[in-house]
Design a protein around this motif. Structure first.
Motif, PDB file in Angstrom:
ATOM      1  N   LEU A 281       0.856  -1.177   0.000  1.00 18.30           N
ATOM      2  CA  LEU A 281       0.000   0.000   0.000  1.00 18.30           C
ATOM      3  C   LEU A 281       0.898   1.236   0.000  1.00 18.30           C
ATOM      4  O   LEU A 281       1.820   1.336   0.806  1.00 18.30           O
ATOM      5  CB  LEU A 281      -0.894   0.006   1.246  1.00 18.30           C
ATOM      6  N   PRO A 282       0.652   2.221  -0.883  1.00 14.20           N
ATOM      7  CA  PRO A 282       1.556   3.356  -0.989  1.00 14.20           C
ATOM      8  C   PRO A 282       1.165   4.548  -0.112  1.00 14.20           C
ATOM      9  O   PRO A 282      -0.013   4.895   0.013  1.00 14.20           O
ATOM     10  CB  PRO A 282       1.450   3.733  -2.468  1.00 14.20           C
ATOM     11  N   VAL A 283       2.198   5.164   0.473  1.00 14.90           N
ATOM     12  CA  VAL A 283       2.076   6.461   1.144  1.00 14.90           C
ATOM     13  C   VAL A 283       3.149   7.360   0.542  1.00 14.90           C
ATOM     14  O   VAL A 283       4.332   7.015   0.590  1.00 14.90           O
ATOM     15  CB  VAL A 283       2.276   6.339   2.669  1.00 14.90           C
ATOM     16  N   VAL A 284       2.744   8.486  -0.039  1.00 13.30           N
ATOM     17  CA  VAL A 284       3.692   9.316  -0.779  1.00 13.30           C
ATOM     18  C   VAL A 284       3.511  10.788  -0.425  1.00 13.30           C
ATOM     19  O   VAL A 284       2.462  11.214   0.071  1.00 13.30           O
ATOM     20  CB  VAL A 284       3.519   9.142  -2.302  1.00 13.30           C
ATOM     21  N   SER A 285       4.540  11.552  -0.725  1.00 10.87           N
ATOM     22  CA  SER A 285       4.449  13.005  -0.554  1.00 10.87           C
ATOM     23  C   SER A 285       3.755  13.636  -1.759  1.00 10.87           C
ATOM     24  O   SER A 285       3.680  13.050  -2.847  1.00 10.87           O
ATOM     25  CB  SER A 285       5.850  13.598  -0.377  1.00 10.87           C
ATOM     26  N   VAL A 299      -2.265   6.917   0.249  1.00 16.64           N
ATOM     27  CA  VAL A 299      -2.439   8.160   0.992  1.00 16.64           C
ATOM     28  C   VAL A 299      -1.347   9.143   0.578  1.00 16.64           C
ATOM     29  O   VAL A 299      -0.173   8.772   0.485  1.00 16.64           O
ATOM     30  CB  VAL A 299      -2.378   7.922   2.515  1.00 16.64           C
ATOM     31  N   VAL A 300      -1.752  10.391   0.347  1.00 18.25           N
ATOM     32  CA  VAL A 300      -0.818  11.459   0.000  1.00 18.25           C
ATOM     33  C   VAL A 300      -0.559  12.312   1.233  1.00 18.25           C
ATOM     34  O   VAL A 300      -1.508  12.749   1.906  1.00 18.25           O
ATOM     35  CB  VAL A 300      -1.371  12.332  -1.143  1.00 18.25           C
ATOM     36  N   VAL A 301       0.721  12.553   1.528  1.00 14.52           N
ATOM     37  CA  VAL A 301       1.123  13.396   2.655  1.00 14.52           C
ATOM     38  C   VAL A 301       1.384  14.804   2.106  1.00 14.52           C
ATOM     39  O   VAL A 301       2.200  14.973   1.198  1.00 14.52           O
ATOM     40  CB  VAL A 301       2.395  12.843   3.332  1.00 14.52           C
ATOM     41  N   VAL A 310       3.058   9.995  10.148  1.00 14.45           N
ATOM     42  CA  VAL A 310       2.500   9.015  11.087  1.00 14.45           C
ATOM     43  C   VAL A 310       1.005   8.835  10.839  1.00 14.45           C
ATOM     44  O   VAL A 310       0.500   7.698  10.794  1.00 14.45           O
ATOM     45  CB  VAL A 310       2.775   9.442  12.542  1.00 14.45           C
ATOM     46  N   ALA A 311       0.298   9.927  10.665  1.00  8.89           N
ATOM     47  CA  ALA A 311      -1.143   9.830  10.424  1.00  8.89           C
ATOM     48  C   ALA A 311      -1.443   9.047   9.152  1.00  8.89           C
ATOM     49  O   ALA A 311      -2.374   8.225   9.119  1.00  8.89           O
ATOM     50  CB  ALA A 311      -1.740  11.239  10.336  1.00  8.89           C
ATOM     51  N   ALA A 312      -0.644   9.262   8.106  1.00  7.12           N
ATOM     52  CA  ALA A 312      -0.862   8.548   6.850  1.00  7.12           C
ATOM     53  C   ALA A 312      -0.568   7.064   7.002  1.00  7.12           C
ATOM     54  O   ALA A 312      -1.299   6.211   6.474  1.00  7.12           O
ATOM     55  CB  ALA A 312       0.008   9.160   5.759  1.00  7.12           C
TER      56      ALA A 312
END
Length: 354
Positions: A281-285, A299-301, A310-312
């Motif tokens: 699962l991706p989390v990216v800026s 989720v995009v940060v 952390v929230a993402a």
């Protein structure tokens, strides 16, 4: 009337043979004769020697009848190809589209390099950004560089026409497989990172370490670290790995829940796409191509802070299993259009028709 066939041989020049450069050369070599040349030999004071070496290489190419150069990145190594009249196609990959002096990153922050890039970009046959955002984009994620970014922002006046050609991926190699995934596990590839260097900050390793401190029930794996010993006083839930083969990277990614790329700057990040194909699962800026790559699968940060990261991460790792599986399938589907075959066909089409 049928289009003319591609040339029998092309020259491919680059500063360093990164993983994505190797993929291009190996795939193109199955279609045409590729004569490759690595430009950079080390320190900046080697530049005159590097230019002389490249001049000899290019003159030999001309003698052999080669008229087309593909260059990965714009820089000092793209000046001679355009000066000598080669049909020069410059792949814009990321560092050659930005300036982030706060972390010593981005080729446009260097006056001599900036001049070389501007000269080349004005006279090239085509510019081939790996994502259209590299032409112009806004940096809203960090304060390490100015807000207005992109090669068209830094190069004043007319430039060569641009055609965006994204990187491509071997989906069979990066397929998820059936390995069990560790719950609440986070991976990141940060090739070349050492504590306090440009990669450390650009890839957000500092944020990941702080996130690990705040999430003791999660595990974090950072791959490709150049100097593991430079990292002292790490939380016990952080694992640092050195250089890995693509197969080793795949094995690590395939057993992780989440892939985090909280980068200050990226072009079209290979590791992110490979991780998504591997089922992470991706989390990216919120920078350049990444929000578009992941779509609704992750989720995009939007700000460079440990709190936001952390929230993402928690949002992703605490999803219900069924929701995680849906997001995982969507992440894989997001990357499926980006095949290596499609990229090589697009490159050869441009080489043949321009």
């Amino acid at each position: 009337m049928r289009p003319s066939p591609p040339p029998a041989a092309i020259a491919y020049v680059y500063p360093r043979r990164f993983h994505f450069v190797s993929k291009d050369i190996e795939a193109l070599s199955r279609e045409v004769d590729v004569r490759e040349h690595r430009f950079s030999t080390g320190a900046a004071w080697h530049l005159p020697w590097d230019l002389l070496r490249q001049l000899v290489f290019l003159l030999r190419c001309k003698w052999r009848g080669i008229r087309v150069v593909i260059a990965h990145f714009a820089g000092h190594h793209t000046v001679l190809p355009v000066l000598l009249g080669f049909r020069t196609h410059i792949i814009i990959a990321g560092s050659d589209a930005c300036s982030f002096p706060g972390i010593d990153y981005g080729s446009f922050r260097k006056p001599l390099m900036r001049a070389a890039m501007a000269f080349s970009m004005r006279r090239a046959t085509r510019l081939l950004p790996v994502h259209r955002s590299l032409e112009r984009f806004e940096n809203r994620f960090s304060d390490y560089g100015q807000r207005e970014q992109g090669y068209a922002h830094f190069v004043r006046g007319p430039i060569a026409p641009s055609v965006a050609i994204p990187y491509g991926f071997d989906q069979r190699h990066w397929a998820a497989g059936h390995a069990p995934r560790r719950a609440r596990s986070v991976a990141c590839v940060a090739t070349g990172a050492a504590h306090g260097n440009a990669v450390h900050f650009r890839k957000g390793v500092d944020l990941l370490i702080e996130a690990a401190r705040r999430l003791p029930d999660h595990t974090f794996t950072i791959i490709g670290v150049a100097d593991i010993r430079s990292y002292t006083d790490l939380p016990s839930n952080v694992r640092m790995m050195g250089a890995c083969t693509p197969q080793e990277v795949h094995e690590v990614l395939a057993c992780h829940t989440l892939y985090a790329q909280p980068s200050v700057m990226e072009g079209f990040p290979n590791a992110l796409c490979e991780a998504m194909l591997a089922g992470c699962l991706p989390v990216v800026s919120d920078i350049t191509s990444m929000p578009e790559i992941i779509g609704a699968s992750g989720v995009v940060v939007h700000e460079r802070s440990a709190e936001a990261l952390v929230a993402a991460i928690v949002r992703s790792t605490t999803m219900e299993p069924a929701e995680q599986e849906r997001s995982r399938a969507l992440a894989m589907a997001q990357v499926l259009p980006f095949t290596l075959e499609r990229r090589i066909a697009a490159l050869l089409h441009l080489v043949r028709t321009t």
